[in-house]
Design a protein around this motif. Structure first.
Motif, PDB file in Angstrom:
ATOM      1  N   GLU A   1     -34.137  23.532   1.693  1.00 44.11           N
ATOM      2  CA  GLU A   1     -32.913  23.947   2.371  1.00 44.11           C
ATOM      3  C   GLU A   1     -32.236  22.750   3.044  1.00 44.11           C
ATOM      4  OE1 GLU A   1     -33.412  27.326   4.986  1.00 44.11           O
ATOM      5  OE2 GLU A   1     -34.685  28.324   3.513  1.00 44.11           O
ATOM      6  N   ILE A   2     -33.031  21.900   3.693  1.00 43.90           N
ATOM      7  CA  ILE A   2     -32.483  20.707   4.349  1.00 43.90           C
ATOM      8  C   ILE A   2     -31.851  19.789   3.319  1.00 43.90           C
ATOM      9  CG2 ILE A   2     -33.143  18.573   5.553  1.00 43.90           C
ATOM     10  CD1 ILE A   2     -35.213  20.300   7.099  1.00 43.90           C
ATOM     11  N   SER A   3     -32.518  19.577   2.194  1.00 43.78           N
ATOM     12  CA  SER A   3     -31.979  18.730   1.130  1.00 43.78           C
ATOM     13  C   SER A   3     -30.662  19.303   0.608  1.00 43.78           C
ATOM     14  CB  SER A   3     -32.999  18.602   0.011  1.00 43.78           C
ATOM     15  OG  SER A   3     -32.511  17.808  -1.014  1.00 43.78           O
ATOM     16  N   SER A   4     -30.605  20.592   0.432  1.00 44.91           N
ATOM     17  CA  SER A   4     -29.388  21.245  -0.040  1.00 44.91           C
ATOM     18  C   SER A   4     -28.259  21.092   0.979  1.00 44.91           C
ATOM     19  CB  SER A   4     -29.664  22.726  -0.298  1.00 44.91           C
ATOM     20  OG  SER A   4     -28.486  23.389  -0.658  1.00 44.91           O
ATOM     21  N   LEU A   5     -28.570  21.257   2.255  1.00 41.53           N
ATOM     22  CA  LEU A   5     -27.558  21.099   3.302  1.00 41.53           C
ATOM     23  C   LEU A   5     -27.050  19.663   3.370  1.00 41.53           C
ATOM     24  CD1 LEU A   5     -29.098  23.312   6.128  1.00 41.53           C
ATOM     25  CD2 LEU A   5     -26.997  23.758   4.832  1.00 41.53           C
ATOM     26  N   ARG A   6     -27.935  18.687   3.162  1.00 41.99           N
ATOM     27  CA  ARG A   6     -27.509  17.287   3.142  1.00 41.99           C
ATOM     28  C   ARG A   6     -26.525  17.029   2.005  1.00 41.99           C
ATOM     29  NH1 ARG A   6     -33.296  14.674   4.404  1.00 41.99           N
ATOM     30  NH2 ARG A   6     -33.113  14.631   6.655  1.00 41.99           N
ATOM     31  N   ARG A   7     -26.819  17.592   0.824  1.00 45.71           N
ATOM     32  CA  ARG A   7     -25.919  17.427  -0.321  1.00 45.71           C
ATOM     33  C   ARG A   7     -24.561  18.072  -0.033  1.00 45.71           C
ATOM     34  NH1 ARG A   7     -30.719  18.316  -3.144  1.00 45.71           N
ATOM     35  NH2 ARG A   7     -30.270  20.512  -3.400  1.00 45.71           N
ATOM     36  N   GLU A   8     -24.568  19.254   0.566  1.00 45.27           N
ATOM     37  CA  GLU A   8     -23.318  19.935   0.899  1.00 45.27           C
ATOM     38  C   GLU A   8     -22.513  19.132   1.915  1.00 45.27           C
ATOM     39  OE1 GLU A   8     -23.848  24.020   2.056  1.00 45.27           O
ATOM     40  OE2 GLU A   8     -25.250  24.368   0.404  1.00 45.27           O
ATOM     41  N   LEU A   9     -23.187  18.563   2.914  1.00 46.80           N
ATOM     42  CA  LEU A   9     -22.514  17.746   3.919  1.00 46.80           C
ATOM     43  C   LEU A   9     -21.886  16.515   3.272  1.00 46.80           C
ATOM     44  CD1 LEU A   9     -21.802  17.075   6.845  1.00 46.80           C
ATOM     45  CD2 LEU A   9     -24.053  16.011   7.063  1.00 46.80           C
ATOM     46  N   GLN A  10     -22.610  15.853   2.372  1.00 50.89           N
ATOM     47  CA  GLN A  10     -22.078  14.679   1.683  1.00 50.89           C
ATOM     48  C   GLN A  10     -20.859  15.056   0.861  1.00 50.89           C
ATOM     49  OE1 GLN A  10     -22.971  11.533   2.114  1.00 50.89           O
ATOM     50  NE2 GLN A  10     -21.337  10.904   0.757  1.00 50.89           N
ATOM     51  N   GLN A  11     -20.901  16.184   0.173  1.00 49.47           N
ATOM     52  CA  GLN A  11     -19.758  16.614  -0.625  1.00 49.47           C
ATOM     53  C   GLN A  11     -18.563  16.938   0.272  1.00 49.47           C
ATOM     54  OE1 GLN A  11     -19.334  16.440  -3.840  1.00 49.47           O
ATOM     55  NE2 GLN A  11     -21.399  15.645  -4.076  1.00 49.47           N
ATOM     56  N   ALA A  12     -18.813  17.554   1.424  1.00 50.31           N
ATOM     57  CA  ALA A  12     -17.731  17.854   2.362  1.00 50.31           C
ATOM     58  C   ALA A  12     -17.086  16.563   2.863  1.00 50.31           C
ATOM     59  CB  ALA A  12     -18.256  18.679   3.528  1.00 50.31           C
ATOM     60  N   LYS A  13     -17.888  15.551   3.127  1.00 49.89           N
ATOM     61  CA  LYS A  13     -17.353  14.269   3.566  1.00 49.89           C
ATOM     62  C   LYS A  13     -16.498  13.643   2.481  1.00 49.89           C
ATOM     63  CE  LYS A  13     -20.982  12.865   6.787  1.00 49.89           C
ATOM     64  NZ  LYS A  13     -22.049  11.877   6.996  1.00 49.89           N
ATOM     65  N   LEU A  14     -16.916  13.777   1.227  1.00 51.09           N
ATOM     66  CA  LEU A  14     -16.165  13.200   0.113  1.00 51.09           C
ATOM     67  C   LEU A  14     -14.811  13.875  -0.062  1.00 51.09           C
ATOM     68  CD1 LEU A  14     -18.985  12.718  -2.544  1.00 51.09           C
ATOM     69  CD2 LEU A  14     -17.765  10.924  -1.310  1.00 51.09           C
ATOM     70  N   GLN A  15     -14.717  15.134   0.345  1.00 49.81           N
ATOM     71  CA  GLN A  15     -13.470  15.863   0.175  1.00 49.81           C
ATOM     72  C   GLN A  15     -12.581  15.795   1.415  1.00 49.81           C
ATOM     73  OE1 GLN A  15     -14.869  19.713  -0.990  1.00 49.81           O
ATOM     74  NE2 GLN A  15     -15.461  19.015  -3.019  1.00 49.81           N
ATOM     75  N   ALA A  16     -13.063  15.176   2.480  1.00 43.44           N
ATOM     76  CA  ALA A  16     -12.291  15.075   3.717  1.00 43.44           C
ATOM     77  C   ALA A  16     -11.134  14.096   3.533  1.00 43.44           C
ATOM     78  CB  ALA A  16     -13.200  14.607   4.855  1.00 43.44           C
ATOM     79  N   PRO A  17     -10.047  14.297   4.270  1.00 44.01           N
ATOM     80  CA  PRO A  17      -8.946  13.328   4.186  1.00 44.01           C
ATOM     81  C   PRO A  17      -9.377  11.971   4.726  1.00 44.01           C
ATOM     82  CG  PRO A  17      -8.494  15.063   5.809  1.00 44.01           C
ATOM     83  CD  PRO A  17      -9.786  15.400   5.154  1.00 44.01           C
ATOM     84  N   ASP A  18      -8.666  10.910   4.306  1.00 45.55           N
ATOM     85  CA  ASP A  18      -9.018   9.546   4.688  1.00 45.55           C
ATOM     86  C   ASP A  18      -8.635   9.183   6.124  1.00 45.55           C
ATOM     87  OD1 ASP A  18      -9.983   9.272   2.165  1.00 45.55           O
ATOM     88  OD2 ASP A  18      -8.351   8.025   1.427  1.00 45.55           O
ATOM     89  N   GLU A  19      -7.937  10.037   6.809  1.00 46.07           N
ATOM     90  CA  GLU A  19      -7.465   9.738   8.158  1.00 46.07           C
ATOM     91  C   GLU A  19      -8.623   9.658   9.150  1.00 46.07           C
ATOM     92  OE1 GLU A  19      -5.145  13.178   8.677  1.00 46.07           O
ATOM     93  OE2 GLU A  19      -3.732  12.649   7.124  1.00 46.07           O
ATOM     94  N   GLY A  20      -8.451   8.799  10.140  1.00 53.80           N
ATOM     95  CA  GLY A  20      -9.412   8.749  11.233  1.00 53.80           C
ATOM     96  C   GLY A  20     -10.639   7.897  10.978  1.00 53.80           C
TER      97      GLY A  20
END
Length: 152
Positions: free
Chosen positions: A16-35
């Motif tokens: 579950e932790i590994s899956s959550l880490r992958r989801e977090l990384q994907q969310a970061k990749l889709q975040a806007p470049d601002e900030g």
């Protein structure tokens, strides 16, 4: 609860932790470049120097210190842990590929298989390229990042 059940529960939690880490990384990749950080101020013998993130060849953590290595081969100590720096850089252009290295996408040349079955990331344009081993857990994430694949 017996030992077998406890071990099984630990394995489930690790997955579950590994899956959550992958989801977090994907969310970061889709975040806007601002900030995200665009430059660093580093100390030199002559004072302080402004370093644009486009000048970064890689960032490495060694012997409890963190260094920014530039395209010209110069390096500067920065007083921040790698994990903090990784969170400040745009995940579309920079990735913490293992415990020691943050790499800009523009510096990735290729991947090579290591003798022990692990994979190494090879940087472009280097006389002295560091050996950057990709963890098995991060292999698919790093490949997707380099390949421009951002799955939800």
């Amino acid at each position: 609860m017996d030992l077998t059940e406890a071990l099984h529960k630990i394995q489930q939690l690790e997955q579950e932790i590994s899956s959550l880490r992958r989801e977090l990384q994907q969310a970061k990749l889709q975040a806007p470049d601002e900030g995200y950080r665009e430059r660093f101020i580093v100390n030199t013998f002559k004072g302080e120097k402004v370093v644009d993130v486009s000048e970064v060849r890689y960032i490495v953590s060694e012997n409890k210190s963190t260094y920014i290595v530039l395209h010209d081969g110069s390096s500067f100590n920065i007083d921040m842990p790698l994990s903090i720096i990784a969170g400040q850089l745009c995940p579309r252009t920079f990735m913490k590929v293992n415990r020691k290295y943050i790499i800009p996408l523009s510096m990735v040349e290729r991947f090579e298989q290591d003798i022990n079955g692990k994979e190494r990331l090879i940087l472009k344009h280097g006389r002295k390229n560091p050996k950057i081993t990709i963890s098995r857990d991060n292999k698919n994430i790093v490949h997707n990042w380099v390949n421009g694949v951002h799955t939800p």
